[in-house]
Design a protein around this motif. Structure first.
Motif, PDB file in Angstrom:
ATOM      1  N   ALA A 131       5.550  -4.050  -0.813  1.00 42.99           N
ATOM      2  CA  ALA A 131       4.202  -4.103  -0.243  1.00 42.99           C
ATOM      3  C   ALA A 131       3.195  -3.321  -1.063  1.00 42.99           C
ATOM      4  CB  ALA A 131       4.230  -3.596   1.197  1.00 42.99           C
ATOM      5  N   SER A 132       3.622  -2.218  -1.681  1.00 41.08           N
ATOM      6  CA  SER A 132       2.696  -1.385  -2.441  1.00 41.08           C
ATOM      7  C   SER A 132       2.192  -2.071  -3.705  1.00 41.08           C
ATOM      8  CB  SER A 132       3.359  -0.050  -2.807  1.00 41.08           C
ATOM      9  OG  SER A 132       4.532  -0.284  -3.577  1.00 41.08           O
ATOM     10  N   PRO A 156      -0.851  -4.838  -1.277  1.00 40.90           N
ATOM     11  CA  PRO A 156      -0.768  -4.863   0.184  1.00 40.90           C
ATOM     12  C   PRO A 156      -1.357  -6.121   0.815  1.00 40.90           C
ATOM     13  CG  PRO A 156      -1.443  -2.700  -0.579  1.00 40.90           C
ATOM     14  CD  PRO A 156      -1.464  -3.591  -1.772  1.00 40.90           C
ATOM     15  N   THR A 157      -2.483  -6.573   0.311  1.00 42.55           N
ATOM     16  CA  THR A 157      -3.120  -7.767   0.889  1.00 42.55           C
ATOM     17  C   THR A 157      -2.251  -9.003   0.694  1.00 42.55           C
ATOM     18  OG1 THR A 157      -5.325  -6.847   0.482  1.00 42.55           O
ATOM     19  CG2 THR A 157      -5.165  -9.227   0.836  1.00 42.55           C
TER      20      THR A 157
END
Length: 399
Positions: free
Chosen positions: A42-43, A46-47
């Motif tokens: 996710a890092s 994130p979007t």
């Protein structure tokens, strides 16, 4: 004038930090190229990660719905096939009944037809209890502990739980149909009213037909005959009250009353009575065949009684066959609807896959170009660091 002093240690640290940063980027790109994903965690973005997760959740829901559709499709295919077999067997029984009405047939010949119809009944019971291949039965309704239809002395009874089982989806998709409703609950008579020969041995009445639906009532009608001086007349009673009297009778001629029409044939005797009553949903496939077998097996019946038995049996067979055909049509319509649902689910799944791919998949061409650039930069940084290592004072003095 000020002098900025840059220590050898600071130069080493700067070069080493640059080298490690480039190595991290190179390693990250290698991981992306190996996995084929631009967003691994996710890092990374994130979007995009959130967008991919939403698309993945939609894919999972779609996959679950597709499994439900497949289950319903398999069940309805089995159901449609079983009902098709039942329709063919009922048509065979009808053909046997039509031939049994031949006035030239002997009691033994009619008994032979009765035996053939009894064999068809056994086949129909097997169809009604057909397994679904999953440990259940096609016509078990909402479930049964064993075969849903049991043959008892009083006739076949339904041991399942009435109703349908639907899969858990946004729209109802059946897994089973209500077997009791299909096999044991056809409309009696012609579907609107029932004609009955109450006591005549010399005449018979047909199934009748509706001529004016808006005139149909829920009353019971009696057609009572009187014979005097060689002249036959009849009276019509509605719920026991006379409607008309002294009507001239002609064999086979239509008699009409309150939106109903039927024909009485033969030579009714004085006091003969025929009746019509409202239809009910209580006609069983098996009772219809049992009635036909019982009537055709009776010896010594005159022509009018045989004709009445055949007329009533054909009427019953037509009604139960209509019920079977309606259920088969529902199964076929459901299969068509399932094709549409499956098409929509396929489109939804493709859209979700495309969205997820757009969010997290790696552009391999772009990644290869970036990797080559990063590798070149890393080599340059490595050479720069090696050069800085040679710039110590002692190296300079020894030069």
């Amino acid at each position: 004038m000020s002098v900025n002093r840059i220590s050898t240690s600071n130069a080493y640290d700067g070069a080493l930090s640059n080298l490690m940063s480039r190595q991290d980027h190179l390693t990250e790109t290698q991981e992306q190229m190996t996995s084929g994903k631009r967003v691994i965690k996710a890092s990374d973005d994130p979007t995009a990660a959130a967008r991919a997760e939403r698309a993945r959740a939609l894919e999972e829901r779609t996959t679950s719905s597709q499994k439900a559709v497949d289950a319903s499709s398999n069940a309805m295919t089995l159901t449609e096939s079983a009902l098709g077999d039942a329709g063919e067997l009922l048509q065979q029984a009808r053909e046997l009944l039509v031939s049994a009405g031949d006035a030239s047939y002997s009691d033994a010949e009619r008994a032979s037809k009765a035996n053939a119809i009894a064999a068809i009944r056994s086949q129909l019971l097997a169809v009604a209890n057909r397994p679904d291949g999953q440990g259940g039965f096609v016509f078990s309704g909402q479930g049964s502990g064993g075969a849903p239809f049991i043959d008892k002395p009083g006739g076949v009874v339904f041991q399942g739980v009435g109703g349908e089982v639907n899969v858990a989806t946004d729209e109802p998709l059946p897994l089973t149909l209500d077997g009791g409703d299909i096999w044991l609950s056809a409309n009696t008579g012609n579907g609107v009213f029932v004609t009955k020969n109450t006591n005549s041995s010399n005449a018979w009445i047909d199934a009748g037909r509706v001529t004016s639906p808006d005139q149909i009532t829920s009353s019971t009608y009696d057609i009572q005959f009187a014979v005097s001086g060689g002249t036959t007349t009849y009276s019509v009673l509605k719920d026991g009250n006379p409607v008309s009297t002294g009507n001239a009778f002609t064999s086979g001629q239509e008699i009409s009353v309150d939106g109903m029409s039927f024909a009485i044939s033969g030579a009714p005797a004085n006091g003969d009575d025929f009746q019509t009553t409202p239809s009910t949903r209580s006609l069983s496939v098996f009772d219809s065949l049992d009635y036909a077998v019982a009537q055709l097996s009776k010896p010594g019946q005159g022509g009018p009684k045989v004709q009445q038995a055949v007329q009533d049996s054909i009427r019953n067979i037509d009604q139960v066959n209509s019920q079977i055909s309606s259920a088969r049509a529902f199964a076929g319509t459901t299969l068509q609807r399932l094709d549409g649902v499956k098409g929509r689910l396929d489109a939804t799944e493709l859209s979700a896959q495309t969205d997820r791919s757009s969010a997290e998949d790696l552009d391999m061409v772009k990644a290869l170009s970036s990797f080559n650039q990063q590798q070149t930069g890393y080599q340059a940084a490595l050479q720069s660091y090696a050069t800085i290592q040679k710039l110590s004072l002692f190296q300079y003095l020894n030069a």
